[in-house]
Enzyme design. Structure first.
Site, PDB file in Angstrom:
ATOM      1  N   GLU A  45       7.077 -17.361 -33.364  1.00  0.00           N
ATOM      2  CA  GLU A  45       5.902 -17.537 -32.498  1.00  0.00           C
ATOM      3  C   GLU A  45       5.250 -18.880 -32.786  1.00  0.00           C
ATOM      4  O   GLU A  45       5.125 -19.275 -33.950  1.00  0.00           O
ATOM      5  CB  GLU A  45       4.813 -16.471 -32.738  1.00  0.00           C
ATOM      6  CG  GLU A  45       5.091 -15.132 -32.126  1.00  0.00           C
ATOM      7  CD  GLU A  45       3.963 -14.133 -32.388  1.00  0.00           C
ATOM      8  OE1 GLU A  45       2.778 -14.542 -32.455  1.00  0.00           O
ATOM      9  OE2 GLU A  45       4.294 -12.944 -32.530  1.00  0.00           O
ATOM     10  N   ARG A  92      12.382 -12.372 -27.448  1.00  0.00           N
ATOM     11  CA  ARG A  92      11.853 -11.535 -28.524  1.00  0.00           C
ATOM     12  C   ARG A  92      10.772 -10.639 -27.923  1.00  0.00           C
ATOM     13  O   ARG A  92       9.742 -11.134 -27.453  1.00  0.00           O
ATOM     14  CB  ARG A  92      11.265 -12.420 -29.637  1.00  0.00           C
ATOM     15  CG  ARG A  92      10.569 -11.607 -30.700  1.00  0.00           C
ATOM     16  CD  ARG A  92       9.931 -12.424 -31.818  1.00  0.00           C
ATOM     17  NE  ARG A  92       9.231 -11.500 -32.681  1.00  0.00           N
ATOM     18  CZ  ARG A  92       7.960 -11.596 -33.047  1.00  0.00           C
ATOM     19  NH1 ARG A  92       7.223 -12.624 -32.692  1.00  0.00           N
ATOM     20  NH2 ARG A  92       7.406 -10.666 -33.797  1.00  0.00           N
ATOM     21  N   HIS A 105       5.129  -4.090 -34.029  1.00  0.00           N
ATOM     22  CA  HIS A 105       4.172  -5.157 -33.730  1.00  0.00           C
ATOM     23  C   HIS A 105       2.785  -4.488 -33.592  1.00  0.00           C
ATOM     24  O   HIS A 105       2.174  -4.493 -32.538  1.00  0.00           O
ATOM     25  CB  HIS A 105       4.589  -5.901 -32.459  1.00  0.00           C
ATOM     26  CG  HIS A 105       3.951  -7.254 -32.294  1.00  0.00           C
ATOM     27  ND1 HIS A 105       4.677  -8.408 -32.059  1.00  0.00           N
ATOM     28  CD2 HIS A 105       2.654  -7.647 -32.314  1.00  0.00           C
ATOM     29  CE1 HIS A 105       3.848  -9.443 -31.932  1.00  0.00           C
ATOM     30  NE2 HIS A 105       2.612  -9.000 -32.079  1.00  0.00           N
ATOM     31  N   ASN A 113       5.903 -17.281 -37.926  1.00  0.00           N
ATOM     32  CA  ASN A 113       4.907 -17.492 -36.872  1.00  0.00           C
ATOM     33  C   ASN A 113       3.894 -18.481 -37.400  1.00  0.00           C
ATOM     34  O   ASN A 113       3.397 -18.318 -38.521  1.00  0.00           O
ATOM     35  CB  ASN A 113       4.155 -16.202 -36.540  1.00  0.00           C
ATOM     36  CG  ASN A 113       4.996 -15.205 -35.764  1.00  0.00           C
ATOM     37  OD1 ASN A 113       6.170 -15.447 -35.507  1.00  0.00           O
ATOM     38  ND2 ASN A 113       4.392 -14.095 -35.395  1.00  0.00           N
ATOM     39  N   GLU A 153       4.101  -9.914 -38.508  1.00  0.00           N
ATOM     40  CA  GLU A 153       2.865 -10.311 -39.177  1.00  0.00           C
ATOM     41  C   GLU A 153       2.174  -9.149 -39.895  1.00  0.00           C
ATOM     42  O   GLU A 153       1.032  -8.792 -39.568  1.00  0.00           O
ATOM     43  CB  GLU A 153       1.887 -10.924 -38.164  1.00  0.00           C
ATOM     44  CG  GLU A 153       2.429 -12.164 -37.483  1.00  0.00           C
ATOM     45  CD  GLU A 153       1.354 -12.924 -36.693  1.00  0.00           C
ATOM     46  OE1 GLU A 153       0.261 -12.367 -36.477  1.00  0.00           O
ATOM     47  OE2 GLU A 153       1.617 -14.073 -36.311  1.00  0.00           O
ATOM     48  N   TYR A 180       0.384 -20.826 -36.200  1.00  0.00           N
ATOM     49  CA  TYR A 180      -0.610 -21.316 -35.237  1.00  0.00           C
ATOM     50  C   TYR A 180      -1.512 -22.387 -35.858  1.00  0.00           C
ATOM     51  O   TYR A 180      -1.779 -23.400 -35.236  1.00  0.00           O
ATOM     52  CB  TYR A 180      -1.464 -20.150 -34.712  1.00  0.00           C
ATOM     53  CG  TYR A 180      -0.664 -19.208 -33.828  1.00  0.00           C
ATOM     54  CD1 TYR A 180      -0.585 -19.418 -32.460  1.00  0.00           C
ATOM     55  CD2 TYR A 180       0.038 -18.132 -34.364  1.00  0.00           C
ATOM     56  CE1 TYR A 180       0.165 -18.580 -31.639  1.00  0.00           C
ATOM     57  CE2 TYR A 180       0.799 -17.293 -33.550  1.00  0.00           C
ATOM     58  CZ  TYR A 180       0.861 -17.524 -32.194  1.00  0.00           C
ATOM     59  OH  TYR A 180       1.611 -16.706 -31.387  1.00  0.00           O
TER      60      TYR A 180
HETATM   61  C1  FCB Z   1       0.000 -13.634 -33.231  1.00  0.00           C
HETATM   62  C2  FCB Z   1       0.431 -12.237 -32.816  1.00  0.00           C
HETATM   63  C3  FCB Z   1       0.624 -12.091 -31.323  1.00  0.00           C
HETATM   64  C4  FCB Z   1      -0.493 -12.797 -30.570  1.00  0.00           C
HETATM   65  C5  FCB Z   1      -0.581 -14.252 -31.016  1.00  0.00           C
HETATM   66  C6  FCB Z   1      -1.601 -15.062 -30.256  1.00  0.00           C
HETATM   67  O1  FCB Z   1      -0.638 -13.609 -34.443  1.00  0.00           O
HETATM   68  O2  FCB Z   1       1.636 -11.864 -33.452  1.00  0.00           O
HETATM   69  O3  FCB Z   1       0.695 -10.729 -30.985  1.00  0.00           O
HETATM   70  O4  FCB Z   1      -1.677 -12.136 -30.812  1.00  0.00           O
HETATM   71  O5  FCB Z   1      -0.907 -14.281 -32.376  1.00  0.00           O
END
Ligand code: FCB
Length: 482
Positions: A387, A113, A157, A327, A202, A329
């Site tokens: 992600e 990707r 992006h 995505n 995002e 985190y």
């Molecule tokens: C995400 C983004 C990517 C990078 C990661 C750590 O939110 O999509 O570009 O910054 O975090």
């Protein structure tokens, strides 16, 4: 959202403080948030990949007629980038893309990707197509295909052409139409071979951090931009999906959303923070999922959207997709702040929460939570995790090559993915963020999310331990227990 010098960690763990976060090297401690899985074997057609973005990797900002982007402008403003750096070289991937593709193949991955820079294809965002820009992406796509790697191209992006920003950017309705023209130009040239498209990356981050908090390009701080920016990105996405399908009927099209469970800071006892957490959930998650998958906006967005949604728009926005890119985190903790226009402010995660080097809580249960939300509230669409990953400790130190903490982070989140699949989620693949340590937006080169380290003087790439670990997982489809 208040203007409190919030950075992107805010949505995970602002109040815990950077000092504590910076001293942690990652994810070794087991948390109370592990998922249980019945089997550690993923299906044989599960897609294993890696994700990158044009502005964070390509460099070569003027090569072959590329136009300026909002990040070229923003990174040069004093004080905006933590280490004063810029992305003029980044991982030099515009020139070294073939080496990157070799690394992806070497990791046994079957999908890449990447994002395209809109201003390479249309230097001023609309009008004349720059054939040399498309040539580059065609070479990249062909290099992937030659190695048996499926290319997944993200069209946006965050690097909007500056010329479009000069005309209002995403807060202007015309940008939605220009986005569809750009999508058509890409699909027209290479849709015979490039079969996977991701429209937006995002958009919540781009809207909130770029237009309300001013921490990202275009650096605007105006809550009044929240509604029009959100709606025009949704509209542009709808028009782009239509344009892509008109160009080639067999494309697989998705979008990538930054999904976060929004939790009231202070837990259940702090009931006054609950309206703030539902508010963030509305503007961060549901303002993107609802229009696309249900054809409506959450009621909490009404005031922001007033005057921007025209008759028929929601029909255009609601397009069938082939997959929803998720995505993930960390979860977000939120508190009520009557002084801010949105009444939302970042709160702290629970005491003692395990943090990554980014200062965000490591909590795979948050991934399970958003996957359940997608399953239960949105009709269980096919999902790709587009992600997920964690950074080395912050700062300008050397990369950690023996990065066991990263493998542990990935393993624990993959357990959450597998567990969600066992509960009925239709998850078809997992892309880790990211291939090579790169330029991380407003924090420059001070964070390192890569499976591969890079010497910034020579450009030489060195795989870390996690590269071999991920290779093992991807090639066997089996998740180790440690
Ligand atoms: C995400 C983004 C990517 C990078 C990661 C750590 O939110 O999509 O570009 O910054 O975090």
């Amino acid at each position: 959202m208040g203007d409190k010098g919030i950075n992107r960690r805010a949505l995970g763990a602002l109040a815990v403080g950077g000092a504590a976060a910076a001293s942690l090297s990652g994810c070794e401690r087991a948390g109370p948030t592990e998922a249980t899985v019945k089997s550690r074997q993923f299906p044989s057609d599960f897609v294993w990949g890696v994700a990158t973005a044009a502005f964070q990797t390509e460099g070569s900002p003027t090569a072959d007629g590329r136009g300026a982007t909002i990040w070229d402008t923003f990174e040069k403003l004093p004080g905006k980038i933590k280490d004063g750096s810029n992305a003029d070289v980044a991982t030099d991937s515009y020139r070294r893309y073939a080496e990157d593709v070799d690394l992806i193949a070497g990791a046994g991955l079957k999908a890449f990707r990447f994002s395209m820079a809109w201003s390479r294809v249309l230097p001023t965002g609309s009008g004349t197509v720059n054939a040399a820009g498309l040539d580059h992406y065609e070479r990249l796509v062909d290099a992937c295909l030659a190695k048996g790697i499926a290319p997944y191209a993200t069209l946006f992006h965050w690097d909007l052409p500056q010329a479009l920003q000069d005309k209002g950017g995403w807060s202007a309705r015309d940008t939605a139409k220009s986005f569809a023209d750009y999508a058509a130009a890409v699909a027209g040239r290479m849709g015979d071979r490039l079969k996977h498209f991701i429209t937006l990356n995002e958009p919540a981050v781009h809207t909130v951090f770029g237009h309300v908090l001013g921490e990202h390009a275009p650096g605007l701080k105006d809550i009044a931009l929240l509604g029009p920016t959100t709606h025009h990105m949704n509209l542009g996405q709808g028009l782009a999906i239509q344009a892509l399908r008109a160009a080639h009927g067999d494309l697989k099209i998705g979008t990538t959303q930054a999904l976060q469970p929004c939790r009231p800071a202070g837990g259940a006892a702090a009931f006054w923070n609950r309206p703030a957490s539902s508010g963030l959930d509305a503007l961060w998650n549901r303002a993107w999922l609802d229009p696309l998958l249900k054809g409506t906006y959450p009621g909490l967005m009404d005031d922001f959207l007033k005057g921007h949604v025209r008759d028929g728009d929601l029909k255009t926005v609601r397009q069938p997709i082939d997959f929803l890119g998720v995505n993930y985190y960390a979860p977000a903790y939120v508190k009520l702040d009557l002084a801010s226009p949105s009444h939302i402010a970042p709160g702290a995660p629970p005491k003692g929460a395990e943090l990554d080097a980014f200062g965000r809580q490591i909590d795979p249960s948050g991934l399970a939570e958003v996957l359940k939300m997608v399953r239960d509230d949105y009709g269980n669409p096919p999902v790709m995790i587009t992600e997920n990953g964690c950074s080395d400790p912050f700062g300008n130190g050397p990369a950690v090559i023996d990065d066991g903490f990263r493998s542990q982070y990935l393993r624990r989140h993959l357990e959450a993915v597998k567990s969600a699949m066992e509960s009925g989620s239709r998850i078809g693949g997992y892309f880790t963020w990211t291939l090579i340590d790169n330029w991380e937006w407003d924090i420059g080169y001070t964070s390192k999310f890569g499976l591969v380290a890079m010497d910034r003087t020579t450009g030489v790439r060195t795989p870390k331990a996690s590269y071999a670990w991920f290779r093992q997982v991807a090639t066997t489809g089996t998740l180790p227990t440690a």
